[in-house]
Write a protein that holds these residues in place. Structure first.
Motif, PDB file in Angstrom:
ATOM      1  N   SER A  38       0.827  -1.205   0.000  1.00 34.23           N
ATOM      2  CA  SER A  38       0.000   0.000   0.000  1.00 34.23           C
ATOM      3  C   SER A  38       0.864   1.259   0.000  1.00 34.23           C
ATOM      4  CB  SER A  38      -0.907   0.019   1.232  1.00 34.23           C
ATOM      5  OG  SER A  38      -1.746  -1.115   1.242  1.00 34.23           O
ATOM      6  N   PRO A  39       0.316   2.381  -0.477  1.00 34.36           N
ATOM      7  CA  PRO A  39       1.071   3.646  -0.472  1.00 34.36           C
ATOM      8  C   PRO A  39       1.428   4.091   0.941  1.00 34.36           C
ATOM      9  CG  PRO A  39      -0.865   3.798  -1.895  1.00 34.36           C
ATOM     10  CD  PRO A  39      -0.997   2.517  -1.122  1.00 34.36           C
ATOM     11  N   LEU A  40       2.364   5.014   1.019  1.00 32.04           N
ATOM     12  CA  LEU A  40       2.807   5.556   2.298  1.00 32.04           C
ATOM     13  C   LEU A  40       1.664   6.195   3.072  1.00 32.04           C
ATOM     14  CD1 LEU A  40       6.016   7.502   1.181  1.00 32.04           C
ATOM     15  CD2 LEU A  40       5.992   5.416   2.555  1.00 32.04           C
ATOM     16  N   THR A  41       1.668   5.977   4.370  1.00 31.67           N
ATOM     17  CA  THR A  41       0.821   6.771   5.252  1.00 31.67           C
ATOM     18  C   THR A  41       1.574   8.066   5.574  1.00 31.67           C
ATOM     19  OG1 THR A  41       1.774   5.842   7.272  1.00 31.67           O
ATOM     20  CG2 THR A  41      -0.098   4.661   6.281  1.00 31.67           C
ATOM     21  N   GLU A  42       0.888   9.030   6.166  1.00 28.92           N
ATOM     22  CA  GLU A  42       1.557  10.273   6.549  1.00 28.92           C
ATOM     23  C   GLU A  42       2.659  10.012   7.572  1.00 28.92           C
ATOM     24  OE1 GLU A  42       1.440  13.499   5.531  1.00 28.92           O
ATOM     25  OE2 GLU A  42       0.312  12.656   3.853  1.00 28.92           O
ATOM     26  N   ALA A  43       2.410   9.078   8.486  1.00 31.47           N
ATOM     27  CA  ALA A  43       3.419   8.750   9.495  1.00 31.47           C
ATOM     28  C   ALA A  43       4.656   8.135   8.845  1.00 31.47           C
ATOM     29  CB  ALA A  43       2.833   7.797  10.534  1.00 31.47           C
ATOM     30  N   GLN A  44       4.447   7.262   7.878  1.00 32.79           N
ATOM     31  CA  GLN A  44       5.578   6.654   7.175  1.00 32.79           C
ATOM     32  C   GLN A  44       6.343   7.692   6.365  1.00 32.79           C
ATOM     33  OE1 GLN A  44       3.322   3.637   5.070  1.00 32.79           O
ATOM     34  NE2 GLN A  44       4.236   1.997   6.303  1.00 32.79           N
ATOM     35  N   LEU A  45       5.626   8.596   5.730  1.00 33.62           N
ATOM     36  CA  LEU A  45       6.276   9.645   4.946  1.00 33.62           C
ATOM     37  C   LEU A  45       7.169  10.508   5.822  1.00 33.62           C
ATOM     38  CD1 LEU A  45       6.727  11.220   2.347  1.00 33.62           C
ATOM     39  CD2 LEU A  45       4.579  12.442   2.784  1.00 33.62           C
ATOM     40  N   ALA A  46       6.713  10.809   7.024  1.00 33.20           N
ATOM     41  CA  ALA A  46       7.515  11.622   7.940  1.00 33.20           C
ATOM     42  C   ALA A  46       8.832  10.937   8.274  1.00 33.20           C
ATOM     43  CB  ALA A  46       6.723  11.904   9.213  1.00 33.20           C
ATOM     44  N   VAL A  47       8.814   9.615   8.378  1.00 31.07           N
ATOM     45  CA  VAL A  47      10.032   8.868   8.702  1.00 31.07           C
ATOM     46  C   VAL A  47      10.970   8.803   7.505  1.00 31.07           C
ATOM     47  CG1 VAL A  47      10.962   6.612   9.350  1.00 31.07           C
ATOM     48  CG2 VAL A  47       8.925   7.497  10.500  1.00 31.07           C
ATOM     49  N   VAL A  48      10.456   8.402   6.349  1.00 33.94           N
ATOM     50  CA  VAL A  48      11.338   8.211   5.193  1.00 33.94           C
ATOM     51  C   VAL A  48      11.879   9.536   4.670  1.00 33.94           C
ATOM     52  CG1 VAL A  48      10.142   6.086   4.560  1.00 33.94           C
ATOM     53  CG2 VAL A  48       9.468   8.234   3.461  1.00 33.94           C
ATOM     54  N   HIS A  49      11.180  10.625   4.952  1.00 34.82           N
ATOM     55  CA  HIS A  49      11.602  11.935   4.455  1.00 34.82           C
ATOM     56  C   HIS A  49      12.952  12.356   5.028  1.00 34.82           C
ATOM     57  CE1 HIS A  49      10.927  15.660   2.382  1.00 34.82           C
ATOM     58  NE2 HIS A  49      10.967  16.380   3.480  1.00 34.82           N
ATOM     59  N   VAL A  50      13.305  11.857   6.208  1.00 36.32           N
ATOM     60  CA  VAL A  50      14.581  12.229   6.829  1.00 36.32           C
ATOM     61  C   VAL A  50      15.568  11.064   6.853  1.00 36.32           C
ATOM     62  CG1 VAL A  50      13.523  14.014   8.250  1.00 36.32           C
ATOM     63  CG2 VAL A  50      13.738  11.697   9.168  1.00 36.32           C
ATOM     64  N   SER A  51      15.203   9.947   6.231  1.00 35.02           N
ATOM     65  CA  SER A  51      16.042   8.749   6.259  1.00 35.02           C
ATOM     66  C   SER A  51      16.916   8.653   5.015  1.00 35.02           C
ATOM     67  CB  SER A  51      15.169   7.488   6.335  1.00 35.02           C
ATOM     68  OG  SER A  51      14.353   7.486   7.480  1.00 35.02           O
ATOM     69  N   THR A  52      17.947   7.819   5.101  1.00 37.81           N
ATOM     70  CA  THR A  52      18.642   7.408   3.889  1.00 37.81           C
ATOM     71  C   THR A  52      17.705   6.495   3.111  1.00 37.81           C
ATOM     72  OG1 THR A  52      19.567   5.421   4.908  1.00 37.81           O
ATOM     73  CG2 THR A  52      20.859   7.459   5.100  1.00 37.81           C
ATOM     74  N   ALA A  53      17.995   6.295   1.824  1.00 40.10           N
ATOM     75  CA  ALA A  53      17.162   5.390   1.029  1.00 40.10           C
ATOM     76  C   ALA A  53      17.204   3.978   1.611  1.00 40.10           C
ATOM     77  CB  ALA A  53      17.628   5.390  -0.424  1.00 40.10           C
ATOM     78  N   GLN A  54      18.388   3.549   2.023  1.00 37.86           N
ATOM     79  CA  GLN A  54      18.507   2.215   2.612  1.00 37.86           C
ATOM     80  C   GLN A  54      17.712   2.115   3.907  1.00 37.86           C
ATOM     81  OE1 GLN A  54      22.525   0.800   3.120  1.00 37.86           O
ATOM     82  NE2 GLN A  54      21.920  -0.866   4.472  1.00 37.86           N
ATOM     83  N   GLY A  55      17.824   3.144   4.748  1.00 41.38           N
ATOM     84  CA  GLY A  55      17.080   3.145   5.999  1.00 41.38           C
ATOM     85  C   GLY A  55      15.583   3.176   5.776  1.00 41.38           C
ATOM     86  N   ALA A  56      15.151   3.919   4.757  1.00 45.37           N
ATOM     87  CA  ALA A  56      13.725   4.001   4.450  1.00 45.37           C
ATOM     88  C   ALA A  56      13.177   2.646   4.011  1.00 45.37           C
ATOM     89  CB  ALA A  56      13.486   5.046   3.363  1.00 45.37           C
ATOM     90  N   ILE A  57      13.927   1.953   3.161  1.00 46.51           N
ATOM     91  CA  ILE A  57      13.473   0.634   2.704  1.00 46.51           C
ATOM     92  C   ILE A  57      13.461  -0.363   3.858  1.00 46.51           C
ATOM     93  CG2 ILE A  57      13.991  -1.304   1.182  1.00 46.51           C
ATOM     94  CD1 ILE A  57      12.822   1.165  -0.215  1.00 46.51           C
ATOM     95  N   ASP A  58      14.479  -0.327   4.701  1.00 49.71           N
ATOM     96  CA  ASP A  58      14.490  -1.213   5.871  1.00 49.71           C
ATOM     97  C   ASP A  58      13.262  -0.966   6.741  1.00 49.71           C
ATOM     98  OD1 ASP A  58      16.794  -2.579   5.256  1.00 49.71           O
ATOM     99  OD2 ASP A  58      18.104  -1.313   6.478  1.00 49.71           O
ATOM    100  N   TYR A  59      12.901   0.302   6.892  1.00 51.38           N
ATOM    101  CA  TYR A  59      11.741   0.665   7.710  1.00 51.38           C
ATOM    102  C   TYR A  59      10.438   0.211   7.052  1.00 51.38           C
ATOM    103  CZ  TYR A  59       8.070   3.836   9.416  1.00 51.38           C
ATOM    104  OH  TYR A  59       6.895   4.366   9.889  1.00 51.38           O
ATOM    105  N   LEU A  60      10.286   0.484   5.766  1.00 54.36           N
ATOM    106  CA  LEU A  60       9.030   0.171   5.079  1.00 54.36           C
ATOM    107  C   LEU A  60       8.831  -1.327   4.862  1.00 54.36           C
ATOM    108  CD1 LEU A  60       9.076   2.989   2.367  1.00 54.36           C
ATOM    109  CD2 LEU A  60       7.635   2.894   4.416  1.00 54.36           C
ATOM    110  N   PHE A  61       9.933  -2.065   4.744  1.00 60.96           N
ATOM    111  CA  PHE A  61       9.847  -3.493   4.443  1.00 60.96           C
ATOM    112  C   PHE A  61      10.268  -4.362   5.626  1.00 60.96           C
ATOM    113  CE2 PHE A  61       9.665  -1.644   0.304  1.00 60.96           C
ATOM    114  CZ  PHE A  61       9.009  -2.551  -0.516  1.00 60.96           C
ATOM    115  N   GLN A  62      10.234  -3.796   6.836  1.00 57.52           N
ATOM    116  CA  GLN A  62      10.647  -4.587   7.994  1.00 57.52           C
ATOM    117  C   GLN A  62       9.745  -5.811   8.141  1.00 57.52           C
ATOM    118  OE1 GLN A  62      10.135  -2.366  11.703  1.00 57.52           O
ATOM    119  NE2 GLN A  62       8.800  -0.921  10.637  1.00 57.52           N
TER     120      GLN A  62
END
Length: 205
Positions: free
Chosen positions: A36-60
């Motif tokens: 599913s698309p990003l929620t607002e909470a997820q967007l807030a996290v990935v917006h300040v993350s590295t790409a690798q960190g964002a993927i680790d977070y979204l696909f944990q």
């Protein structure tokens, strides 16, 4: 600020408004793997993350995490560039700053940083850029700021870091560098800037 010699900027949320672009980028990856698309909470996290960190977070916990990591490294960033906008007055302010100070970037943005700067006409306005690809420990570790200080042979007191997130505040504190909060009055900072022009008043330029 008689000792100030270098002004260091975060990128996303400070130099540029990239929220819509980042949202489209990560939604593209999520859709690729049927999520599913990003929620607002997820967007807030990935917006300040590295790409690798964002993927680790979204696909944990997801079986496609490694595949998603591999895929994000292959993505052409060009289609997402039109969604990025410069923050108001930043180019004019940088031009004025460079008569007196060195300028640098310390960001968790990765391989797309040179492309973004070139596309927006900012690539010749910084003496040094440090992205997530230039350090072994990205923010919140202060390595990015430490690398800039080492490059210019400066003590922390000679630098000012401008950021918009709690992550930036934490990095500045860890490096012993003064912090200016951009458009975020909730942060603890030596200076609060509601616009880039405010910095000129702080520096009496």
């Amino acid at each position: 600020m008689p000792l100030l010699q270098v002004i260091i900027y975060d990128c996303d949320g400070v130099l540029i408004d990239s929220r819509e672009s980042n949202q489209a980028f990560y939604n593209h990856i999520l859709a690729r793997f049927g999520l599913s698309p990003l929620t607002e909470a997820q967007l807030a996290v990935v917006h300040v993350s590295t790409a690798q960190g964002a993927i680790d977070y979204l696909f944990q916990g997801h079986p496609s995490r490694e595949a998603a990591q591999a895929y994000q490294k292959t993505i052409n960033n060009a289609p997402f560039l039109p969604l990025i906008r410069l923050e108001p007055n930043i180019r004019e302010v940088l031009i004025r700053l460079r008569f007196r100070y060195r300028t640098a970037i310390a960001t968790n943005r990765g391989k797309s940083l040179p492309l973004v700067l070139r596309n927006l006409g900012l690539d010749d306005l910084f003496d040094l850029t440090v992205s997530a690809y230039d350090v072994t420990r990205p923010k919140p570790h202060p390595e990015c700021l430490e690398k800039i200080l080492t490059y210019f042979r400066l003590e922390p007191e000679a630098a000012l870091y401008i950021g918009d997130a709690a992550l930036d505040q934490k990095v500045a504190k860890a490096a012993g560098v003064d912090f200016a909060a951009y458009k975020n009055p909730g942060l603890t900072a030596r200076y609060h800037l509601e616009s880039h022009v405010d910095l000129l008043a702080v520096l009496k330029l």
